[in-house]
Write an enzyme that holds these catalytic residues in place. Structure first.
Site: not given
Lengths: 378, 378
Positions: A93-96, A147, A190, A217, A267
């Site tokens: 994932d991107s960490g957001g 995101d 989103q 989201g 996931d």
């Protein structure tokens, strides 16, 4: 095996698809469930046991890994696959999402997010460019755009602001990814619980050069029907030839319902987290193994499971281990739960090929409703 | 395999013996190290992985098992072997040692010990007769007499009182054991750090009809030299044809020294407890994996180990897991430690057969002293 990342749909049943994602590190059978390997480990499982459950791909978390042990360190040590002894595909994932849920003292602006580590309070900055750099350092096979994910419910204004920011970050993420042969980057839809925003986000992302699209989201507090409603609205606007990933979802029933609506990848921490808290997912529904009615039950969780943890140990023993706080209890229940999720995916894929997905879903739900004891009835 | 319990010495080197204990559940190669399976689990290990390290026998604790899940319950569930999925030999202690170290509000008299559970404060009574009954309910292959173990240092008066009480309890335990074909009961030498008391205890027990003799009440706070002195005093008075078990010992060096003095069996929580606290036992000595110098060390604990945990994962990864508090770190280090202890026993047995035990001990100590990095030196 080709050196390219690609996706092929091999069968459909209504909106549902059975397919395969090809990567240089291995093939991912879809619909796929990705166990969560937060901090470079699927908690309480040996990597070979994760593989043995049937998992084709794991998820790693940029937020956790950037803080400890650090992306540059993982790269120096040969990348995340080598580090955690998992030579198969990994999605990061991107960490957001975790910055929003775990970090302290966040400050978000157009450039990205500044935050304090929940571990030691140290200050960090994440931007689309830095997130992609970290994912590349980790060596991730499927990388996610950076995101902003808002909690539901939220106002339409807030959902719109975050969605538009995420679209601008999508472009920056795609650019920062450049080309990495054999690896992929996915965009993230989103738009909160607002259909028009979801459609706009999906269309805009479909026009960008992503290898797959995710729906983000959702499963962040809303009822299942809202989530499914958003999927029904969104999925038709996602390119049919690219994999679709519903992030952070969910219960076995969430997964079945989302597969029926055209989702290919999932996931969730649910099977692993539940396993550490004495909850077992089985064909016979969810079992709270701490309940005293299991104290003298010599039956395994599922005598027909191919998973040793579900098949070879009595509920009485699992009950004892969990009550005594023994690590082996967490190990066994985590393994049984991840195996159950994978077995559910096997069933979903087969049902799609056979064109009997809705029957499969109905039968699975019926068996959950019948409960755990029913299989011993004459 | 015979249905009898028996012991055969196959080779000697000085006082040291290499032998085999035969039981209907399997053969125990001696000198043997028994991993501790306190509450019906070797903490953080799957039973098949315990077996794969080379363990022939486990130890279970009467004190823990009588409190949870309860001896009658274990019996109802098919016995301890079936309960914990370990079909090989199990030795159970008598509960005496743990009552003294863990329980609250103890009251000891000739009949036995009344105490409060450390789990829920409930009151319990243990006597020689009840301890043997519990061990039989568990289905233990090697059962221990009920004894009183005093902490060292203690007065000669206190050591003598406990030793004489333990001898009276030995007779009651032996009587309560009756005959259980294929199973054994061991007596326990006590006497603190007093040689005359140790000799008297050993001689008295040697005259009783036990299948093996244990040395108890050592490694309870005294220096290693005191322990070895007591062994040198005691062992000559133990029957040569019966296995000798040094209870609760110890470090790898303690074990080597005790083997050289004629001990055949050991148990200790050290490898498992250390594994849960970031400490690794290896051929290169003890490694504190939490130390930051391991943070970027790509070497495994031991590239030549047959144990996957010691061979396949980098020290950097183990360091990360332990620092992050990940369960997998405990799982891997526990497995590596139990495997190292078993590999040490393999080495000791081979050295006795080859008549080079003192050389083996010297070489092993030298490699520990050289340290963990030496094997990479040119």
């Amino acid at each position: 095996m080709s050196d390219d990342f690609s996706f092929a749909v091999q069968a459909t049943d209504g909106a549902a698809r059975k397919g395969e994602i090809f990567t240089p590190r291995g093939t991912i059978r879809t619909p796929a469930f990705m166990p969560v390997g937060t901090a470079a480990t699927v908690k309480a499982m040996f990597p070979q046991d994760v593989r043995a459950t049937g998992a084709d791909i794991l998820l790693g978390n940029v937020y956790h890994l950037m803080l400890r042990p650090g992306a540059e360190r993982v790269a120096k040590l040969g990348g995340l696959h080598e580090f955690m002894r998992w030579p198969y595909p990994i999605l990061t994932d991107s960490g957001g999402f975790q910055v929003m849920s775990l970090a302290k003292l966040r400050k978000l602006d157009e450039s990205g997010v500044t935050f304090q580590s929940h571990i030691d309070g140290s200050r960090h900055h994440l931007s689309p460019e830095r997130s992609m750099e970290i994912q590349q350092l980790l060596g991730s096979d499927i990388q996610m755009q950076f995101d902003e994910c808002v909690r539901l419910p939220c106002s339409d204004e807030e959902a719109e602001r975050a969605m538009r920011l995420s679209l601008r970050w999508a472009e920056r993420s795609r650019k920062a990814f450049r080309e990495q042969p054999g690896r992929a980057i996915f965009g993230i839809v989103q738009g909160g619980a607002n259909k028009a925003l979801r459609v706009e986000s999906a269309r805009a992302l479909a026009d960008m050069d992503f290898h797959g699209l995710a729906v983000g989201g959702l499963a962040v507090g809303e009822p299942q029907e809202v989530m499914l409603d958003m999927l029904e609205t969104t999925v038709p606007h996602l390119p049919a030839g690219k994999p679709r990933y519903l992030m952070g979802v969910g219960t076995p029933d969430d997964i079945m319902q989302a597969v029926a609506r055209g989702i290919d990848m999932f996931d969730c921490v649910m099977p692993t987290r539940a396993g550490r808290h004495g909850l077992a997912y089985t064909r016979f529904g969810k079992i709270n193994i701490k309940n005293s009615r299991h104290a003298e039950d010599t039956r395994p969780l599922d005598p027909d499971s191919s998973c040793p943890a579900a098949r070879d140990y009595s509920r009485a023993y699992l009950h004892h281990l969990v009550k005594a706080g023994e690590i082996l209890g967490m190990m066994l229940l985590t393994q049984a739960n991840v195996a159950y999720y994978q077995q559910l995916m096997v069933g979903l894929r087969a049902a799609i090929v056979e064109g009997r997905l809705s029957d499969f879903i109905a039968e699975t739900r019926a068996q959950w409703a019948e409960g755990e004891g029913s299989h011993l009835a004459p």
